[in-house]
Scaffold this motif. Structure first.
Motif, PDB file in Angstrom:
ATOM      1  N   GLY A 265      -4.435  11.609 -15.908  1.00 44.81           N
ATOM      2  CA  GLY A 265      -4.493  10.946 -14.612  1.00 44.81           C
ATOM      3  C   GLY A 265      -5.877  10.414 -14.268  1.00 44.81           C
TER       4      GLY A 265
ATOM      5  N   VAL B  74      -6.756   6.693 -13.161  1.00 45.17           N
ATOM      6  CA  VAL B  74      -6.729   6.121 -11.807  1.00 45.17           C
ATOM      7  C   VAL B  74      -8.154   5.901 -11.303  1.00 45.17           C
ATOM      8  N   GLN B  75      -8.985   6.928 -11.482  1.00 49.42           N
ATOM      9  CA  GLN B  75     -10.392   6.814 -11.096  1.00 49.42           C
ATOM     10  C   GLN B  75     -11.127   5.801 -11.964  1.00 49.42           C
TER      11      GLN B  75
ATOM     12  N   GLU C  29     -10.240   2.271 -10.992  1.00 49.77           N
ATOM     13  CA  GLU C  29     -10.927   1.849  -9.768  1.00 49.77           C
ATOM     14  C   GLU C  29     -12.371   1.463 -10.081  1.00 49.77           C
TER      15      GLU C  29
ATOM     16  N   GLN D  50      -1.549   3.628 -13.280  1.00 49.50           N
ATOM     17  CA  GLN D  50      -2.072   3.187 -11.979  1.00 49.50           C
ATOM     18  C   GLN D  50      -0.959   2.656 -11.087  1.00 49.50           C
TER      19      GLN D  50
ATOM     20  N   GLN E  50       1.809   4.022 -10.664  1.00 46.06           N
ATOM     21  CA  GLN E  50       2.647   5.100 -10.150  1.00 46.06           C
ATOM     22  C   GLN E  50       2.254   5.503  -8.744  1.00 46.06           C
ATOM     23  N   SER E  51       1.132   4.975  -8.264  1.00 44.85           N
ATOM     24  CA  SER E  51       0.658   5.381  -6.947  1.00 44.85           C
ATOM     25  C   SER E  51       0.901   4.285  -5.899  1.00 44.85           C
ATOM     26  N   ARG E  52       1.512   4.671  -4.819  1.00 41.19           N
ATOM     27  CA  ARG E  52       1.733   3.734  -3.727  1.00 41.19           C
ATOM     28  C   ARG E  52       0.431   3.314  -3.047  1.00 41.19           C
ATOM     29  N   GLU E  53      -0.604   4.108  -3.262  1.00 36.26           N
ATOM     30  CA  GLU E  53      -1.910   3.817  -2.649  1.00 36.26           C
ATOM     31  C   GLU E  53      -2.598   2.644  -3.346  1.00 36.26           C
ATOM     32  N   MET E  54      -2.083   2.294  -4.540  1.00 31.71           N
ATOM     33  CA  MET E  54      -2.825   1.385  -5.400  1.00 31.71           C
ATOM     34  C   MET E  54      -3.199   0.052  -4.734  1.00 31.71           C
TER      35      MET E  54
ATOM     36  N   LYS F 151       7.964  -1.050  -8.802  1.00 31.10           N
ATOM     37  CA  LYS F 151       6.864  -1.724  -9.492  1.00 31.10           C
ATOM     38  C   LYS F 151       6.717  -3.158  -8.987  1.00 31.10           C
TER      39      LYS F 151
END
Ligand code: C2E
Ligand code: CA
Ligand code: CA
Ligand code: CA
Length: 277
Positions: free
Chosen positions: A84, A87-88, A91, A122, A124-128, A162
């Motif tokens: 995971g 993700v960081q 960004e 990346q 998979q996150s709704r925050e993306m 997606k």
């Protein structure tokens, strides 16, 4: 571990233990690399097939280990995806790419595009989209200069979610590209549904290109398909003049590959950029 017939397995517990430790070691080093700024972006030029001028670059991640060696992405991105950490890292890549575009602009270079790779993880996150909005918004670049490259792997599950995330990125003004086209397992019907701007023909189609009439037929067909869908068509992995001439005749829009340049660090890449007029 593979069964060897009876009830024995090929990996002893000791071997498994060693692999596990190696993995843990790599993960810890990767986390530290992110903190210590050991990750860097290289940039590979993308050129107009007809005019041979640079229209943009693709940002490609490298890990500059403190002993000086450069570790390619294939060696650490799979692990970053499993843990995971991608993700960081993703960004950071976006932030770095935007900053670089801004720096070229401030150095008086003509505006070009920047393509950034995005892992299915990346998505998979709704925050993306919110993260992207913050990073791109604070950078002061024009969002339409950025293209986000996604792969078919992203589409394997929960397609509607997606698509919603991709639309979120489009709403920010970013462009979307489907990378490694022709290598995935999904059907062509997703091309109708995705809000794409660009299609990148995978470089595997250029291997044995001139011995293999089928590869050439596939490349021609993909250019045709892409144009009929109003997508910008990019060929990657172009290594020879003969391949470039084929793309010129076929009407492909952009290309990248060792023929013009390998991915370069910023100090080399900037020398290739022309001044703003
Ligand atoms: P990709 O996105 O398909 O990138 C193209 C790869 O082909 C790059 O390898 C590039 O150096 C290589 N390439 C370009 N032109 C040629 C050519 O003419 N001949 C040959 N043989 N190769 C060529 P690289 O930089 O090692 O990257 C490998 C993969 O790692 C990328 O494949 C992409 O999937 C992934 N990657 C790289 N940077 C990032 C990143 O920032 N985030 C994520 N999620 N993935 C990344
Ligand atoms: Ca790519
Ligand atoms: Ca690719
Ligand atoms: Ca690839």
């Amino acid at each position: 571990a593979k069964s060897t017939g009876g009830n024995t397995f090929q990996f002893s517990s000791r071997q498994i233990h060693t692999r596990y430790q190696r993995r843990l070691g790599l993960e810890a080093r990767l986390r530290r690399a992110l903190d210590r700024d050991e990750l860097i972006l290289f940039y590979q030029p993308q050129l107009d097939v007809q005019t041979n001028t640079i229209t943009g670059v693709e940002a490609l991640l490298r890990w500059q280990a403190h002993d000086g060696g450069i570790i390619p992405p294939d060696k650490f991105i799979p692990l970053a995806e499993e843990t995971g950490l991608i993700v960081q890292i993703g960004e950071w890549v976006l932030h770095r790419a935007c900053k670089q575009l801004k720096a070229w602009q401030q150095a008086g270079k003509a505006a070009i595009g920047m393509s950034v790779n995005m892992s299915p993880v990346q998505f998979q996150s709704r925050e993306m989209p919110a993260i992207f909005k913050r990073v791109v918004g604070s950078s002061g670049i024009d969002p339409c200069q950025l293209t986000i490259e996604v792969t078919e792997g992203m589409l394997l599950e929960d397609l509607d979610a997606k698509i919603a995330l991709m639309k979120g990125l489009k709403d920010l003004g970013l462009k979307l590209s489907i990378d490694d086209f022709g290598t995935g397992y999904s059907s062509l019907s997703y091309l109708r549904k995705l809000p794409l701007d660009e299609l990148k023909i995978d470089r595997s189609f250029f291997i044995d290109f001139f011995e293999d009439t089928k590869s050439r037929a596939l490349v021609s067909s993909m250019i045709f398909l892409s144009h009929n869908l109003n997508l910008l068509t990019v060929a990657e992995g172009v290594e020879t003049e003969a391949q470039l001439r084929f793309l010129q005749k076929g009407g492909c829009d952009l290309y990248q590959g060792y023929l013009f340049s390998r991915p370069l660090p910023n100090d080399k890449l900037i020398e290739l950029l022309s001044p703003e007029d």
